[in-house]
Design an enzyme around this catalytic site. Structure first.
Site, PDB file in Angstrom:
ATOM      1  N   ASP A  89       0.871  -1.166   0.000  1.00 15.94           N
ATOM      2  CA  ASP A  89       0.000   0.000   0.000  1.00 15.94           C
ATOM      3  C   ASP A  89       0.913   1.222   0.000  1.00 15.94           C
ATOM      4  OD1 ASP A  89      -2.221   1.769   0.486  1.00 15.94           O
ATOM      5  OD2 ASP A  89      -1.715   1.727   2.610  1.00 15.94           O
ATOM      6  N   ASP A  91      -0.271   5.064   0.782  1.00 15.31           N
ATOM      7  CA  ASP A  91      -0.604   6.037   1.826  1.00 15.31           C
ATOM      8  C   ASP A  91      -0.573   5.391   3.207  1.00 15.31           C
ATOM      9  OD1 ASP A  91      -0.982   7.867  -0.180  1.00 15.31           O
ATOM     10  OD2 ASP A  91      -3.167   7.766  -0.142  1.00 15.31           O
ATOM     11  N   GLU A  98      -1.788  10.351   4.127  1.00 16.48           N
ATOM     12  CA  GLU A  98      -2.868   9.960   3.229  1.00 16.48           C
ATOM     13  C   GLU A  98      -2.934  11.062   2.174  1.00 16.48           C
ATOM     14  OE1 GLU A  98      -4.866   7.302   3.088  1.00 16.48           O
ATOM     15  OE2 GLU A  98      -3.929   6.336   4.811  1.00 16.48           O
ATOM     16  N   ARG A 134     -15.224  12.154  -1.171  1.00 12.91           N
ATOM     17  CA  ARG A 134     -14.081  12.977  -0.765  1.00 12.91           C
ATOM     18  C   ARG A 134     -13.690  13.961  -1.863  1.00 12.91           C
ATOM     19  NH1 ARG A 134      -9.817   8.589   1.301  1.00 12.91           N
ATOM     20  NH2 ARG A 134     -10.874   7.340  -0.292  1.00 12.91           N
ATOM     21  N   SER A 178      -2.468   0.976  -4.746  1.00 17.66           N
ATOM     22  CA  SER A 178      -2.959   2.122  -3.990  1.00 17.66           C
ATOM     23  C   SER A 178      -4.330   2.619  -4.438  1.00 17.66           C
ATOM     24  CB  SER A 178      -1.952   3.278  -4.111  1.00 17.66           C
ATOM     25  OG  SER A 178      -2.419   4.423  -3.436  1.00 17.66           O
ATOM     26  N   GLY A 179      -5.094   3.067  -3.461  1.00 19.23           N
ATOM     27  CA  GLY A 179      -6.348   3.768  -3.739  1.00 19.23           C
ATOM     28  C   GLY A 179      -6.087   5.236  -3.982  1.00 19.23           C
ATOM     29  N   LYS A 227      -8.138  -3.713  -4.608  1.00 20.85           N
ATOM     30  CA  LYS A 227      -6.761  -4.136  -4.357  1.00 20.85           C
ATOM     31  C   LYS A 227      -6.643  -5.653  -4.457  1.00 20.85           C
ATOM     32  CE  LYS A 227      -5.155  -0.221  -1.591  1.00 20.85           C
ATOM     33  NZ  LYS A 227      -4.572   0.228  -0.306  1.00 20.85           N
ATOM     34  N   ASP A 248      -2.035  -0.895   5.714  1.00 25.50           N
ATOM     35  CA  ASP A 248      -2.612  -0.514   7.008  1.00 25.50           C
ATOM     36  C   ASP A 248      -4.134  -0.535   7.042  1.00 25.50           C
ATOM     37  OD1 ASP A 248      -3.569   2.780   7.010  1.00 25.50           O
ATOM     38  OD2 ASP A 248      -2.524   1.950   5.276  1.00 25.50           O
TER      39      ASP A 248
END
Length: 294
Positions: A89, A91, A98, A134, A178-179, A227, A248
């Site tokens: 990952d 962030d 993040e 977001r 990653s997102g 993911k 995480d």
């Protein structure tokens, strides 16, 4: 790639520096060349990359005794040592921040966006819903993203460069799953020696005037379970015998499934998400634990 929304303006794929990074021109040129799939607005030339590795305490005081998985079992160690690929990952794992929260804060919507990030990482709402919500709170323009990248250097997690170097010396393939956004990830991958084709991440889309029009919903990491899908694709294509996921959040934990990751290591050196940590195969707070155990 297709755009998220229908618009008269043609979507623009902006690929530039990692959040808060400054790339030397050769590295920036390579990042742009490898990631563009459509014409894009030219970004201002970036300067020298300055990666800041900083120590950061976990978000809360931790008692190792409250978790039973801080010491790996022999089975876990065997999988870790026999891994032919490791997926990270980005962030709060490879990087201390993040990325979307930092960009939102720069644009004046930090608190509201951070609350949504907490929900997304805990797994309490679908990731795609949280991502769209977001971004809608601040709709970052191309110029705002550029300013953000130019004015703030990235912060790389302590020990990650050493870990990745050791994995590569042992001929273990490394991926970034990653997102977050490619615009923020490509340069760090170059700095760490990770091939750009080993990145699975989202893409911000901009119109012809630099206005934000959405994100590429076709990227697997733009939605819940993405993911896991990316890791399964990686394993299927390369036929890895053993693959490990390190992260995480709940979306990282999802990658541990048949055909995906054999092992999920929860890194809580930046953020401790208890619901995720307790379900991990191995909970660590320092990448040195992984380096010494190889």
């Amino acid at each position: 790639m297709a755009g998220l929304v229908s618009a008269r303006a043609n979507p623009i794929y902006s690929s530039h520096n990692l959040r808060r990074s400054r790339l030397p021109r050769p590295m920036a040129s390579r990042a742009l060349e490898m990631s563009y799939k459509h014409p894009a607005i030219a970004l201002r030339p970036s300067k020298s990359l300055s990666l800041v590795a900083a120590s950061l305490q976990p978000a809360k005081t931790i008692s190792a005794g409250q978790f039973s998985n801080t010491v790996p079992t022999e089975e876990v160690l065997n999988i870790w040592r026999s891994a032919s690929a490791v997926c990270f990952d980005v962030d709060s794992t490879v990087c201390l921040d993040e990325g979307i929260d930092e960009l939102a804060d720069f644009c004046g919507a930090g608190k509201a966006v951070a609350e949504w990030t907490t929900k997304a990482m805990s797994g309490s709402i679908p990731f795609e819903e949280a991502l769209a919500a977001r971004l809608s709170l601040f709709n970052p323009s191309l110029s705002q993203v550029q300013d953000f990248l130019d004015k703030t250097p990235p912060r790389i997690s302590p020990g990650i460069a050493g870990l990745i170097k050791k994995l590569m010396v042992k001929n273990i393939d490394v991926y970034l799953i990653s997102g977050g956004f490619r615009q923020m990830i490509n340069p760090v991958a170059l700095q760490l020696g990770i091939p750009l084709e080993n990145i699975f991440a989202n893409q911000l889309l901009f119109g012809s005037s630099g206005e934000f029009i959405g994100f590429d919903a076709k990227e697997p990491t733009s939605r819940s379970g993405g993911k896991a899908t990316a890791v399964q694709q990686i394993r299927k294509v390369h036929n890895y015998k053993a693959l490990v996921m390190i992260g995480d959040g709940a979306t990282d934990l999802e990658a541990r499934k048949p055909g995906g990751a054999d092992l999920f290591i929860c890194y809580a050196g930046v953020q401790l998400r208890e619901a995720v940590a307790v379900k991990s195969d191995w909970l660590i707070f320092d990448f040195e634990e992984l380096i010494t155990s190889l």
